[in-house]
Design a protein around this motif. Structure first.
Motif, PDB file in Angstrom:
ATOM      1  N   SER A   1      47.550  -3.541 -16.830  1.00  0.00           N
ATOM      2  CA  SER A   1      48.816  -3.976 -17.406  1.00  0.00           C
ATOM      3  C   SER A   1      49.760  -2.774 -17.581  1.00  0.00           C
ATOM      4  N   PRO A   2      50.977  -2.834 -16.970  1.00  0.00           N
ATOM      5  CA  PRO A   2      51.431  -3.893 -16.059  1.00  0.00           C
ATOM      6  C   PRO A   2      50.706  -3.837 -14.723  1.00  0.00           C
ATOM      7  N   ALA A   3      50.552  -5.015 -14.119  1.00  0.00           N
ATOM      8  CA  ALA A   3      49.803  -5.094 -12.857  1.00  0.00           C
ATOM      9  C   ALA A   3      50.600  -4.530 -11.690  1.00  0.00           C
ATOM     10  N   ARG A   4      51.953  -4.493 -11.812  1.00  0.00           N
ATOM     11  CA  ARG A   4      52.794  -3.962 -10.734  1.00  0.00           C
ATOM     12  C   ARG A   4      53.847  -3.064 -11.334  1.00  0.00           C
ATOM     13  N   LEU A   5      54.014  -1.917 -10.710  1.00  0.00           N
ATOM     14  CA  LEU A   5      55.023  -0.949 -11.134  1.00  0.00           C
ATOM     15  C   LEU A   5      55.974  -0.655  -9.986  1.00  0.00           C
ATOM     16  N   VAL A   6      57.264  -0.535 -10.319  1.00  0.00           N
ATOM     17  CA  VAL A   6      58.275  -0.071  -9.370  1.00  0.00           C
ATOM     18  C   VAL A   6      58.880   1.186  -9.976  1.00  0.00           C
ATOM     19  N   VAL A   7      58.643   2.310  -9.326  1.00  0.00           N
ATOM     20  CA  VAL A   7      58.990   3.611  -9.892  1.00  0.00           C
ATOM     21  C   VAL A   7      59.906   4.358  -8.931  1.00  0.00           C
ATOM     22  N   LYS A   8      60.974   4.894  -9.470  1.00  0.00           N
ATOM     23  CA  LYS A   8      61.842   5.750  -8.673  1.00  0.00           C
ATOM     24  C   LYS A   8      61.164   7.094  -8.458  1.00  0.00           C
ATOM     25  N   TYR A   9      61.289   7.602  -7.248  1.00  0.00           N
ATOM     26  CA  TYR A   9      60.653   8.871  -6.901  1.00  0.00           C
ATOM     27  C   TYR A   9      61.082   9.968  -7.885  1.00  0.00           C
ATOM     28  N   GLY A  10      60.070  10.616  -8.493  1.00  0.00           N
ATOM     29  CA  GLY A  10      60.327  11.672  -9.461  1.00  0.00           C
ATOM     30  C   GLY A  10      60.334  11.213 -10.898  1.00  0.00           C
ATOM     31  N   ASP A  11      60.298   9.889 -11.125  1.00  0.00           N
ATOM     32  CA  ASP A  11      60.279   9.365 -12.490  1.00  0.00           C
ATOM     33  C   ASP A  11      58.846   9.232 -13.000  1.00  0.00           C
ATOM     34  N   PRO A  12      58.662   9.119 -14.327  1.00  0.00           N
ATOM     35  CA  PRO A  12      57.310   8.953 -14.887  1.00  0.00           C
ATOM     36  C   PRO A  12      56.803   7.534 -14.672  1.00  0.00           C
ATOM     37  N   ALA A  13      55.478   7.372 -14.799  1.00  0.00           N
ATOM     38  CA  ALA A  13      54.849   6.063 -14.650  1.00  0.00           C
ATOM     39  C   ALA A  13      53.572   6.028 -15.469  1.00  0.00           C
ATOM     40  N   SER A  14      53.206   4.842 -15.941  1.00  0.00           N
ATOM     41  CA  SER A  14      51.960   4.681 -16.691  1.00  0.00           C
ATOM     42  C   SER A  14      51.507   3.244 -16.649  1.00  0.00           C
ATOM     43  N   SER A  15      50.204   3.037 -16.825  1.00  0.00           N
ATOM     44  CA  SER A  15      49.620   1.704 -16.853  1.00  0.00           C
ATOM     45  C   SER A  15      48.294   1.762 -17.597  1.00  0.00           C
ATOM     46  N   ASN A  16      47.855   0.644 -18.160  1.00  0.00           N
ATOM     47  CA  ASN A  16      46.603   0.565 -18.918  1.00  0.00           C
ATOM     48  C   ASN A  16      45.582  -0.264 -18.166  1.00  0.00           C
ATOM     49  N   CYS A  17      44.333   0.200 -18.231  1.00  0.00           N
ATOM     50  CA  CYS A  17      43.208  -0.552 -17.683  1.00  0.00           C
ATOM     51  C   CYS A  17      42.350  -0.993 -18.874  1.00  0.00           C
ATOM     52  N   SER A  18      42.027  -2.272 -18.934  1.00  0.00           N
ATOM     53  CA  SER A  18      41.285  -2.788 -20.084  1.00  0.00           C
ATOM     54  C   SER A  18      40.140  -3.684 -19.646  1.00  0.00           C
TER      55      SER A  18
END
Length: 392
Positions: free
Chosen positions: A51-68
Motif C-alpha cells: 500500500s499503495p499498490a501503484r506509484l507514479v513518481v516523477k524522475y528525481g522525486d521521493p517515493a515510499s510504500s508499505n508492505c504488510s
C-alpha cells in the motif's frame, strides 16, 4: 541496500520430506512419506499487501510504500534503490522509501523468509518533455487550397512514451479551436526517455487561410498520476493559403431597369492573391465607365439590354458571374404627357368656342343705321349751341 542473503532467500525453493514408519507385530511395515513444497516467485500471493499498490513518481522525486502481513513474519524489500534486508524479528509492516528515484526500471519487491511469499510494487517513473514543436516536413511557400501537406510534431525526451498522447489542433481566425487528430504509440515496454515524432496529412481549404496549427503533448498516467494530466503545447504555425477567386457580389441574377436611369454594377470576389476584374458588356457605349470592379452606364436605353458578365482572375484560376439586364420603358410619363396635351387642346377649343359665341351675342345689337341718326342729332345740338353762342 539489498543483501545477497536476502536475494538468495527470495529465490530459494525448499523441499521438506518427512518419513514416518509404523510397525505392526512385525508382519509388515507401513511407510508413509509426506512431501511439502513452498512455491517460489509467488508474486501475487495474498499473504502480503502493498500500500499503495501503484506509484507514479516523477524522475528525481521521493517515493515510499508499505508492505504488510496479517500475521507477523520476517520480511524484506528487494530493490535497486532503497532495498531492505530480511528482518531479524517478525513484523507486520515494513516500509520501502527512496529520497530520489533515479532508476527508470526500478521494481521494488517485498518478500518473506525463504521466499514463501513476495509481492512486487507497481511503480511508474515519468518525465515531462523537454520541448514540443510542430513543423512542416517540407515547408510550403505558400500553401495551395486542395493540396496535401505533412505536419510533424516532435516531442523530445519524454518517459514513458507509451503513455503519451499527441493531438493536432487548428485555431481559426476567430479563435475557435478544432481537433484534427489524436495519436498514441504503443511502446509500453520502453521506460527510459525517448523522442517521439508524430505526423499528420493536412489538406487546407480557403477557410483555413490565416488559421494557426499546433500540436499538444499530454502524458496520461492514470488516476495515480498528476491530475489533470500534464499538457505541453507546441509553437503555432501561421497558414497562408492561396485559392482561386469566388465571386460574392453582385451575384448571378436577372434585373430590370427603366430607360433613362443609371446602371451601376460592383463585382467583388474572395481570392488569394487578390483577384483582378474584367467585364464583358453587351455593347460598347460612350456612356459606359469601367473602374476596376465597377461598371456604370448612364441614360440606359433599350439597346443596353443584355448580359453583363464579371470575371475575377488570379494566378490559380478565375470565376465568372452574369447579370441579365432588361431595359424597360416607363409609359406613365407618356400617358401623363398625352393627357396633358388632350387637356390643353380641350382648353383651346373651349376658349375658341366661347369667344365665337360671345361675339355673336354681343356685337349683333349694333347696326350702322342706328348709329348715324344719333350722330346727326348730336351734330344738330352742336350747331345749335354754336348759334346760341353767336347771339351772345
Amino acid at each position: 541496500m539489498t543483501t545477497k542473503g536476502g536475494c538468495s532467500r527470495l529465490r530459494r525453493s525448499q523441499h521438506k520430506k518427512q518419513l514416518q514408519q509404523t510397525y505392526f507385530d512385525g508382519d509388515f511395515i507401513t511407510i508413509s512419506i509426506r512431501l511439502t513444497q513452498s512455491t517460489p516467485n509467488n508474486l501475487d500471493a495474498e499473504c502480503l499487501v502493498i500500500s499503495p499498490a501503484r506509484l507514479v513518481v516523477k524522475y528525481g522525486d521521493p517515493a515510499s510504500s508499505n508492505c504488510s502481513s496479517d500475521t507477523p513474519v520476517e520480511m524484506g524489500w528487494e530493490a535497486t534503490q532503497g532495498g531492505v534486508g530480511l528482518t531479524d524479528n517478525k513484523v507486520k509492516i515494513l516500509n520501502w522509501k527512496v529520497d530520489s528515484v533515479t532508476d527508470w526500471k526500478i521494481k521494488p519487491t517485498c518478500f518473506t523468509d525463504g521466499g514463501q511469499c513476495q509481492k512486487e510494487l507497481n511503480i511508474t517513473v515519468y518525465k515531462l518533455p523537454d520541448s514540443v514543436s510542430i513543423s512542416y516536413r517540407k515547408y510550403p511557400d505558400p500553401m495551395v487550397e486542395g493540396h496535401q501537406y505533412l505536419l510533424q510534431c516532435l516531442v523530445q525526451n519524454i518517459a514513458p512514451i507509451g503513455r503519451l498522447r499527441v493531438t493536432f489542433y487548428k485555431v481559426s481566425t476567430t479563435g475557435e479551436q478544432t481537433e484534427l487528430d489524436t495519436q498514441q504509440k504503443s511502446k509500453d515496454n520502453i521506460n527510459t526517455p525517448e523522442n517521439g515524432t508524430y505526423t499528420l496529412d493536412f489538406t487546407p481549404g480557403r477557410d483555413d487561410d490565416g488559421a494557426q496549427l499546433l500540436c499538444s503533448a499530454m502524458l496520461d498516467l492514470g488516476p495515480e498520476g498528476p491530475q489533470p494530466p500534464p499538457v505541453m503545447d507546441s509553437n503555432r504555425l501561421n497558414t497562408n493559403v492561396h485559392y482561386k477567386p469566388q465571386i460574392t457580389s453582385p451575384g448571378c441574377f436577372s434585373m430590370s431597369i427603366t430607360e433613362g436611369d443609371t446602371l451601376s454594377l460592383n463585382c467583388s470576389a474572395n481570392g488569394n492573391p487578390a483577384p483582378s476584374y474584367d467585364w464583358l458588356l453587351p455593347q460598347a457605349d460612350p456612356n459606359t465607365m469601367e473602374e476596376r470592379s465597377v461598371v456604370t452606364i448612364t441614360n440606359m436605353a433599350k439597346s443596353h439590354s443584355g448580359e453583363y458578365t464579371c470575371i475575377a482572375i488570379n494566378p490559380l484560376g478565375n470565376s465568372t458571374c452574369t447579370v441579365n439586364v432588361e431595359v424597360t420603358v416607363d409609359y406613365l410619363p407618356i400617358f401623363a404627357g398625352l393627357a396633358a396635351a388632350v387637356v390643353v387642346i380641350l382648353l383651346v377649343i373651349s376658349c375658341f368656342t366661347y369667344s365665337s359665341y360671345y361675339k355673336h351675342r354681343r356685337m349683333g345689337h349694333y347696326q350702322l343705321k342706328d348709329v348715324l341718326p344719333r350722330r346727326h342729332k348730336n351734330k344738330h345740338v352742336v350747331q345749335h349751341n354754336r348759334m346760341d353762342q353767336s347771339f351772345m
